[in-house]
Write a protein that holds these residues in place. Structure first.
Motif, mmCIF file in Angstrom:
data_model
loop_
_atom_site.group_PDB
_atom_site.id
_atom_site.type_symbol
_atom_site.label_atom_id
_atom_site.label_comp_id
_atom_site.label_asym_id
_atom_site.label_seq_id
_atom_site.Cartn_x
_atom_site.Cartn_y
_atom_site.Cartn_z
ATOM 1 N N PHE A 120 15.197 -9.193 -32.993
ATOM 2 C CA PHE A 120 14.032 -8.435 -32.528
ATOM 3 C C PHE A 120 14.057 -8.409 -31.003
ATOM 4 C CE2 PHE A 120 12.858 -12.860 -33.166
ATOM 5 C CZ PHE A 120 12.228 -13.211 -31.985
ATOM 6 N N GLN A 121 13.322 -7.496 -30.438
ATOM 7 C CA GLN A 121 13.251 -7.426 -28.970
ATOM 8 C C GLN A 121 12.411 -8.596 -28.456
ATOM 9 O OE1 GLN A 121 11.719 -3.327 -28.870
ATOM 10 N NE2 GLN A 121 13.577 -2.713 -27.806
ATOM 11 N N TRP A 122 13.035 -9.588 -27.788
ATOM 12 C CA TRP A 122 14.436 -9.695 -27.425
ATOM 13 C C TRP A 122 14.900 -11.115 -27.692
ATOM 14 C CZ3 TRP A 122 11.086 -6.593 -24.679
ATOM 15 C CH2 TRP A 122 11.453 -5.242 -24.580
ATOM 16 N N SER A 123 14.977 -11.472 -28.957
ATOM 17 C CA SER A 123 15.495 -12.783 -29.322
ATOM 18 C C SER A 123 15.871 -12.782 -30.802
ATOM 19 C CB SER A 123 14.486 -13.900 -29.003
ATOM 20 O OG SER A 123 15.128 -15.163 -29.050
ATOM 21 N N TRP A 124 15.952 -13.997 -31.376
ATOM 22 C CA TRP A 124 16.462 -14.142 -32.727
ATOM 23 C C TRP A 124 15.600 -15.123 -33.535
ATOM 24 C CZ3 TRP A 124 20.879 -11.213 -33.540
ATOM 25 C CH2 TRP A 124 21.542 -10.793 -32.388
ATOM 26 N N ARG A 125 15.635 -14.942 -34.848
ATOM 27 C CA ARG A 125 15.003 -15.891 -35.763
ATOM 28 C C ARG A 125 16.034 -16.241 -36.845
ATOM 29 N NH1 ARG A 125 11.178 -13.008 -37.149
ATOM 30 N NH2 ARG A 125 9.647 -13.770 -35.651
ATOM 31 N N PHE A 126 16.303 -17.544 -36.991
ATOM 32 C CA PHE A 126 17.307 -18.007 -37.952
ATOM 33 C C PHE A 126 16.629 -18.842 -39.045
ATOM 34 C CE2 PHE A 126 19.743 -18.093 -33.807
ATOM 35 C CZ PHE A 126 20.413 -16.900 -34.045
ATOM 36 N N THR A 127 16.918 -18.497 -40.286
ATOM 37 C CA THR A 127 16.455 -19.285 -41.430
ATOM 38 C C THR A 127 17.666 -19.653 -42.264
ATOM 39 O OG1 THR A 127 14.369 -18.041 -41.469
ATOM 40 C CG2 THR A 127 14.892 -19.386 -43.392
ATOM 41 N N THR A 128 17.924 -20.939 -42.398
ATOM 42 C CA THR A 128 19.103 -21.423 -43.094
ATOM 43 C C THR A 128 18.750 -21.852 -44.520
ATOM 44 O OG1 THR A 128 20.012 -22.225 -40.993
ATOM 45 C CG2 THR A 128 21.004 -23.086 -42.996
ATOM 46 N N THR A 129 19.575 -21.459 -45.472
ATOM 47 C CA THR A 129 19.374 -21.811 -46.871
ATOM 48 C C THR A 129 20.585 -22.577 -47.392
ATOM 49 O OG1 THR A 129 18.035 -19.822 -47.235
ATOM 50 C CG2 THR A 129 18.896 -20.938 -49.192
ATOM 51 N N VAL A 130 20.327 -23.752 -47.965
ATOM 52 C CA VAL A 130 21.384 -24.581 -48.541
ATOM 53 C C VAL A 130 20.927 -25.024 -49.923
ATOM 54 C CG1 VAL A 130 22.837 -26.617 -48.257
ATOM 55 C CG2 VAL A 130 22.024 -25.402 -46.244
ATOM 56 N N GLN A 131 21.714 -24.672 -50.935
ATOM 57 C CA GLN A 131 21.392 -25.051 -52.310
ATOM 58 C C GLN A 131 19.968 -24.641 -52.686
ATOM 59 O OE1 GLN A 131 22.252 -29.263 -52.554
ATOM 60 N NE2 GLN A 131 24.464 -28.937 -52.574
ATOM 61 N N GLY A 132 19.599 -23.444 -52.310
ATOM 62 C CA GLY A 132 18.298 -22.894 -52.665
ATOM 63 C C GLY A 132 17.130 -23.391 -51.849
ATOM 64 N N LYS A 133 17.374 -24.261 -50.865
ATOM 65 C CA LYS A 133 16.304 -24.802 -50.040
ATOM 66 C C LYS A 133 16.383 -24.222 -48.636
ATOM 67 C CE LYS A 133 16.222 -29.169 -52.621
ATOM 68 N NZ LYS A 133 16.356 -30.649 -52.529
ATOM 69 N N ASP A 134 15.236 -23.756 -48.119
ATOM 70 C CA ASP A 134 15.180 -23.136 -46.800
ATOM 71 C C ASP A 134 14.762 -24.144 -45.741
ATOM 72 O OD1 ASP A 134 15.800 -20.766 -48.013
ATOM 73 O OD2 ASP A 134 13.735 -20.033 -48.075
ATOM 74 N N THR A 135 15.289 -23.935 -44.543
ATOM 75 C CA THR A 135 14.807 -24.702 -43.392
ATOM 76 C C THR A 135 13.658 -23.947 -42.733
ATOM 77 O OG1 THR A 135 16.349 -23.618 -41.875
ATOM 78 C CG2 THR A 135 17.102 -25.647 -42.944
ATOM 79 N N LYS A 136 12.969 -24.628 -41.860
ATOM 80 C CA LYS A 136 11.953 -23.958 -41.065
ATOM 81 C C LYS A 136 12.640 -22.927 -40.164
ATOM 82 C CE LYS A 136 9.248 -28.244 -40.858
ATOM 83 N NZ LYS A 136 8.750 -29.337 -39.966
ATOM 84 N N PRO A 137 12.108 -21.723 -40.045
ATOM 85 C CA PRO A 137 12.734 -20.715 -39.182
ATOM 86 C C PRO A 137 12.806 -21.183 -37.723
ATOM 87 C CG PRO A 137 11.104 -19.724 -40.626
ATOM 88 C CD PRO A 137 10.932 -21.202 -40.763
ATOM 89 N N VAL A 138 13.919 -20.919 -37.094
ATOM 90 C CA VAL A 138 14.102 -21.206 -35.674
ATOM 91 C C VAL A 138 13.940 -19.891 -34.929
ATOM 92 C CG1 VAL A 138 15.683 -22.055 -33.907
ATOM 93 C CG2 VAL A 138 15.671 -23.113 -36.178
ATOM 94 N N THR A 139 12.860 -19.770 -34.148
ATOM 95 C CA THR A 139 12.544 -18.523 -33.455
ATOM 96 C C THR A 139 12.651 -18.716 -31.956
ATOM 97 O OG1 THR A 139 11.009 -17.950 -35.232
ATOM 98 C CG2 THR A 139 10.836 -16.694 -33.180
ATOM 99 N N GLY A 140 13.278 -17.769 -31.295
ATOM 100 C CA GLY A 140 13.476 -17.880 -29.859
ATOM 101 C C GLY A 140 12.679 -16.869 -29.071
ATOM 102 N N MET A 141 12.913 -16.886 -27.768
ATOM 103 C CA MET A 141 12.314 -15.938 -26.852
ATOM 104 C C MET A 141 13.352 -15.619 -25.784
ATOM 105 S SD MET A 141 9.703 -18.546 -24.896
ATOM 106 C CE MET A 141 9.155 -17.247 -23.795
ATOM 107 N N PRO A 142 13.165 -14.550 -25.005
ATOM 108 C CA PRO A 142 14.169 -14.205 -23.987
ATOM 109 C C PRO A 142 14.377 -15.348 -23.000
ATOM 110 C CG PRO A 142 12.660 -12.376 -24.334
ATOM 111 C CD PRO A 142 12.094 -13.539 -25.086
ATOM 112 N N VAL A 143 15.646 -15.673 -22.741
ATOM 113 C CA VAL A 143 15.994 -16.776 -21.836
ATOM 114 C C VAL A 143 17.152 -16.332 -20.948
ATOM 115 C CG1 VAL A 143 15.201 -18.612 -23.372
ATOM 116 C CG2 VAL A 143 17.553 -17.767 -23.562
ATOM 117 N N SER A 144 17.347 -17.057 -19.858
ATOM 118 C CA SER A 144 18.448 -16.766 -18.949
ATOM 119 C C SER A 144 19.657 -17.662 -19.189
ATOM 120 C CB SER A 144 17.974 -16.919 -17.488
ATOM 121 O OG SER A 144 16.929 -16.015 -17.209
#
Length: 260
Positions: A132-156
């Protein structure tokens, strides 16, 4: 090949002040050291293309020099040197050699493209990548279990952006999604990038790709490789490859719904 060429030229021309530019070794064709099995496929294709291009260049230059030295009209002679126009064997050679070269390039490119876009549908880890403008959100799934989403913001600095933690020696499936404009998910050491295009159906192959991570623990820079707006240059993230035990601990600590 155009995409690989663009990546190599980008790495070669990057400014020295950028702290997220990986080391580009001349022996690897100015590409960084790859961290996935698929990166090795790209490396081999890239090196082969360079070798073929350089060999072709040497032959062409040699023919040009030969023509200049031995097929130039001499002042002492009135007649022209032997001409090759309407010479059927030579004209067939001019046609067949380029055709064979293009066919060989096409074969290896098509073969490796199938490897790079293969989808086993049975990964060890699945990562939902939301751009998304302008960063990323990562959600990891292992064996059907999700982690808490890791959401960022614009950085240098990519080290301050969202971090995606992945295990070594595992098959990772990336599921890409964007709700605004076109982005591009790129980790240079993977030697591969994939555009994140809004509106693509969920079952479309254009939304997925898989990699097999190598045993190369470390933190690697990632970025958006598609001009997507005013803060495009600050759309940075990092990928951290860790041993399996450390990854298991990370999943247990960051599991969705965990009280920790």
């Amino acid at each position: 090949m155009p995409r690989a060429a663009a990546l190599a030229l980008l790495l070669a021309s990057a400014t020295a002040c950028a702290n997220d530019v990986p080391e580009a070794n001349l022996g690897r064709g100015l590409l960084p050291e790859h961290i996935t099995t698929q990166g090795g496929v790209v490396q081999s294709l890239w090196n082969g293309a360079w070798i073929a291009a350089l060999a072709t260049g040497v032959v062409v230059i040699a023919l040009i020099v030969w023509a200049c030295l031995f097929h130039t009209k001499r002042k002492a002679k009135a007649e022209l040197p032997p001409q090759v126009r309407y010479n059927l064997p030579i004209e067939m050679l001019y046609t067949l050699v380029p055709l064979v070269m293009v066919s060989v390039f096409f074969f290896f490119t098509a073969r490796d493209s199938e490897v790079l876009t293969a989808d086993s549908k049975n990964p060890d880890v699945t990562v939902k990548v939301e751009a998304f403008q302008w960063s990323w959100r990562f959600t990891t799934t292992v064996q059907g279990k999700d982690t808490k989403p890791v959401t960022g913001m614009p950085v240098s600095d990519y080290k301050q952006g969202p971090q995606l933690v992945l295990p070594v020696n595992k098959k990772i499936r990336f599921e890409l999604n964007s709700d605004d404009v076109i982005h591009s998910f790129w980790v240079p050491e993977m030697l591969f990038k994939r555009d994140v295009i809004p509106g693509i159906p969920e079952d479309s192959p254009g939304r997925f790709f898989e990699v097999d991570t190598l045993n190369k623990p470390g933190v690697y820079a990632g970025r958006c490789a598609e001009l997507c707006g005013v803060d495009h240059s600050r759309m940075l993230f990092s990928v951290k490859l860790v041993p399996q035990a450390e990854f298991d601990q990370y999943i247990a600590t960051n599991q969705a719904g965990s009280a920790q």
